[in-house]
Design a protein around this motif. Sequence first.
Motif, PDB file in Angstrom:
ATOM      1  N   PHE A  87     -36.487 -25.860  49.218  1.00  0.00           N
ATOM      2  CA  PHE A  87     -37.732 -26.633  49.175  1.00  0.00           C
ATOM      3  C   PHE A  87     -38.924 -25.721  48.951  1.00  0.00           C
ATOM      4  O   PHE A  87     -39.871 -26.067  48.238  1.00  0.00           O
ATOM      5  N   TYR A  88     -38.888 -24.538  49.533  1.00  0.00           N
ATOM      6  CA  TYR A  88     -40.041 -23.641  49.512  1.00  0.00           C
ATOM      7  C   TYR A  88     -40.082 -22.736  48.291  1.00  0.00           C
ATOM      8  O   TYR A  88     -41.161 -22.367  47.830  1.00  0.00           O
ATOM      9  N   SER A  89     -38.923 -22.377  47.768  1.00  0.00           N
ATOM     10  CA  SER A  89     -38.894 -21.496  46.598  1.00  0.00           C
ATOM     11  C   SER A  89     -37.536 -21.599  45.922  1.00  0.00           C
ATOM     12  O   SER A  89     -36.554 -22.052  46.526  1.00  0.00           O
ATOM     13  N   LEU A  90     -37.491 -21.167  44.675  1.00  0.00           N
ATOM     14  CA  LEU A  90     -36.229 -21.127  43.953  1.00  0.00           C
ATOM     15  C   LEU A  90     -35.334 -20.053  44.568  1.00  0.00           C
ATOM     16  O   LEU A  90     -35.739 -18.904  44.711  1.00  0.00           O
ATOM     17  N   GLN A  91     -34.121 -20.447  44.936  1.00  0.00           N
ATOM     18  CA  GLN A  91     -33.166 -19.498  45.480  1.00  0.00           C
ATOM     19  C   GLN A  91     -32.411 -18.813  44.330  1.00  0.00           C
ATOM     20  O   GLN A  91     -32.776 -18.946  43.167  1.00  0.00           O
ATOM     21  N   ARG A  92     -31.380 -18.083  44.662  1.00  0.00           N
ATOM     22  CA  ARG A  92     -30.619 -17.347  43.653  1.00  0.00           C
ATOM     23  C   ARG A  92     -29.131 -17.711  43.725  1.00  0.00           C
ATOM     24  O   ARG A  92     -28.633 -18.067  44.793  1.00  0.00           O
ATOM     25  N   PRO A  93     -28.423 -17.603  42.591  1.00  0.00           N
ATOM     26  CA  PRO A  93     -27.006 -17.944  42.617  1.00  0.00           C
ATOM     27  C   PRO A  93     -26.222 -17.191  43.683  1.00  0.00           C
ATOM     28  O   PRO A  93     -25.326 -17.766  44.319  1.00  0.00           O
ATOM     29  N   GLU A  94     -26.561 -15.920  43.918  1.00  0.00           N
ATOM     30  CA  GLU A  94     -25.797 -15.157  44.902  1.00  0.00           C
ATOM     31  C   GLU A  94     -25.988 -15.690  46.320  1.00  0.00           C
ATOM     32  O   GLU A  94     -25.084 -15.574  47.159  1.00  0.00           O
ATOM     33  N   TYR A  95     -27.157 -16.305  46.598  1.00  0.00           N
ATOM     34  CA  TYR A  95     -27.364 -16.908  47.915  1.00  0.00           C
ATOM     35  C   TYR A  95     -26.440 -18.112  48.094  1.00  0.00           C
ATOM     36  O   TYR A  95     -25.781 -18.257  49.136  1.00  0.00           O
ATOM     37  N   TYR A  96     -26.442 -18.966  47.083  1.00  0.00           N
ATOM     38  CA  TYR A  96     -25.591 -20.162  47.171  1.00  0.00           C
ATOM     39  C   TYR A  96     -24.119 -19.773  47.253  1.00  0.00           C
ATOM     40  O   TYR A  96     -23.355 -20.406  47.999  1.00  0.00           O
ATOM     41  N   ARG A  97     -23.700 -18.758  46.521  1.00  0.00           N
ATOM     42  CA  ARG A  97     -22.302 -18.314  46.597  1.00  0.00           C
ATOM     43  C   ARG A  97     -21.977 -17.816  47.998  1.00  0.00           C
ATOM     44  O   ARG A  97     -20.903 -18.096  48.539  1.00  0.00           O
ATOM     45  N   ARG A  98     -22.915 -17.060  48.587  1.00  0.00           N
ATOM     46  CA  ARG A  98     -22.663 -16.551  49.931  1.00  0.00           C
ATOM     47  C   ARG A  98     -22.562 -17.683  50.934  1.00  0.00           C
ATOM     48  O   ARG A  98     -21.671 -17.687  51.793  1.00  0.00           O
ATOM     49  N   TRP A  99     -23.453 -18.668  50.830  1.00  0.00           N
ATOM     50  CA  TRP A  99     -23.397 -19.808  51.751  1.00  0.00           C
ATOM     51  C   TRP A  99     -22.083 -20.575  51.581  1.00  0.00           C
ATOM     52  O   TRP A  99     -21.477 -21.004  52.566  1.00  0.00           O
ATOM     53  N   ARG A 100     -21.653 -20.732  50.342  1.00  0.00           N
ATOM     54  CA  ARG A 100     -20.363 -21.397  50.081  1.00  0.00           C
ATOM     55  C   ARG A 100     -19.223 -20.632  50.747  1.00  0.00           C
ATOM     56  O   ARG A 100     -18.351 -21.221  51.401  1.00  0.00           O
ATOM     57  N   ASP A 101     -19.232 -19.317  50.589  1.00  0.00           N
ATOM     58  CA  ASP A 101     -18.112 -18.507  51.065  1.00  0.00           C
ATOM     59  C   ASP A 101     -18.101 -18.347  52.582  1.00  0.00           C
ATOM     60  O   ASP A 101     -17.037 -18.086  53.171  1.00  0.00           O
ATOM     61  N   GLU A 102     -19.256 -18.493  53.234  1.00  0.00           N
ATOM     62  CA  GLU A 102     -19.331 -18.307  54.684  1.00  0.00           C
ATOM     63  C   GLU A 102     -18.914 -19.545  55.466  1.00  0.00           C
ATOM     64  O   GLU A 102     -18.775 -19.483  56.688  1.00  0.00           O
ATOM     65  N   THR A 103     -18.702 -20.656  54.777  1.00  0.00           N
ATOM     66  CA  THR A 103     -18.409 -21.924  55.449  1.00  0.00           C
ATOM     67  C   THR A 103     -16.977 -22.359  55.182  1.00  0.00           C
ATOM     68  O   THR A 103     -16.388 -22.010  54.153  1.00  0.00           O
ATOM     69  N   PRO A 104     -16.392 -23.124  56.096  1.00  0.00           N
ATOM     70  CA  PRO A 104     -14.978 -23.496  55.961  1.00  0.00           C
ATOM     71  C   PRO A 104     -14.755 -24.588  54.919  1.00  0.00           C
ATOM     72  O   PRO A 104     -15.708 -25.265  54.500  1.00  0.00           O
ATOM     73  N   PRO A 105     -13.512 -24.789  54.510  1.00  0.00           N
ATOM     74  CA  PRO A 105     -13.202 -25.883  53.580  1.00  0.00           C
ATOM     75  C   PRO A 105     -13.668 -27.223  54.151  1.00  0.00           C
ATOM     76  O   PRO A 105     -13.570 -27.475  55.350  1.00  0.00           O
ATOM     77  N   GLY A 106     -14.192 -28.069  53.276  1.00  0.00           N
ATOM     78  CA  GLY A 106     -14.663 -29.381  53.701  1.00  0.00           C
ATOM     79  C   GLY A 106     -16.105 -29.425  54.130  1.00  0.00           C
ATOM     80  O   GLY A 106     -16.676 -30.511  54.276  1.00  0.00           O
ATOM     81  N   PHE A 107     -16.714 -28.257  54.351  1.00  0.00           N
ATOM     82  CA  PHE A 107     -18.135 -28.225  54.706  1.00  0.00           C
ATOM     83  C   PHE A 107     -18.951 -28.649  53.486  1.00  0.00           C
ATOM     84  O   PHE A 107     -18.587 -28.369  52.346  1.00  0.00           O
ATOM     85  N   VAL A 108     -20.081 -29.326  53.754  1.00  0.00           N
ATOM     86  CA  VAL A 108     -20.916 -29.852  52.669  1.00  0.00           C
ATOM     87  C   VAL A 108     -22.372 -29.469  52.920  1.00  0.00           C
ATOM     88  O   VAL A 108     -22.863 -29.540  54.050  1.00  0.00           O
TER      89      VAL A 108
END
Length: 273
Positions: free
Chosen positions: A48-69
């Motif tokens: 909401f506050y600023s454009l993030q980066r692909p590596e941030y989204y990848r890290r968030w994806r990888d840090e969470t378990p299967p089925g997390f949304v």
Amino acid sequence: MRGKAWIGTSGWRYPPWRGEFYPKGLPQRRELEYISRQVNSAEINGSFYSLQRPEYYRRWRDETPPGFVFAVKGGRFITHMRRLRDVETPLANFFASGVLALGDKLGPFLWQLPPTLPFDPELLVDFFDLLPRDTTAAAVLAGKHDERLEGRALTEADAHRPLRHVLEVRHASFVDPTLADLLRANGIGLVAASAAADWPYLEDVTADFAYVRLHGETELYTSGYSDEELDTWAERLRGWMAAGFDVYAYFDNDIKVRAPFDAIGLMERLGMR
């Protein structure tokens, strides 16, 4: 078919949570990993506050378990600064910023309108027409980004998936009988906002899912939800799910560290823990 539920918090990085919800000594970099084992969803607020980066989204994806949304909050440059006008390029930049890296953990896009923006059906329809309804269309839109995203854009999707969009309104003029029909006609969800009477409370389900934001029952961003209030919300969610709607619910009452505990309490009432 019975709907599914995703319940969590609006964001997860809050200093007051450390030592209260997060165990003492837990490194900040492991906070998402920790909360994603307690709840099954979270809103991404940084987008909401600023454009993030692909590596941030990848890290968030990888840090969470299967089925997390993850629900992803649309940029305030689009909603608050441009006020939904002339936003073709800002939308392209937003979708190129990395959201597609979430893959199958990508949930709804939340478009929160400012409290000073009144109900304007024509403006809304023009905005809705620009929103991609699947990841393939989102990738095409991302490819139209401007020079701000050169060298840091993600313009490909890993698979073809439908996308959901939801609108949160805060101006009193949205209490209008035509709003629900307008959203249904465009396949856009409507946030039911528990906001201590600061903003309109609208409960119409206008898409194939319901979306709830719980900002505080009596004091905005601060007050927790009593056992009775959580019971009431659990009953509402059960009703929507029984009717076949998926449900997303996020607690935003973070100031006094109520959000994660209330989210867990709601999940317990729904038999999700």
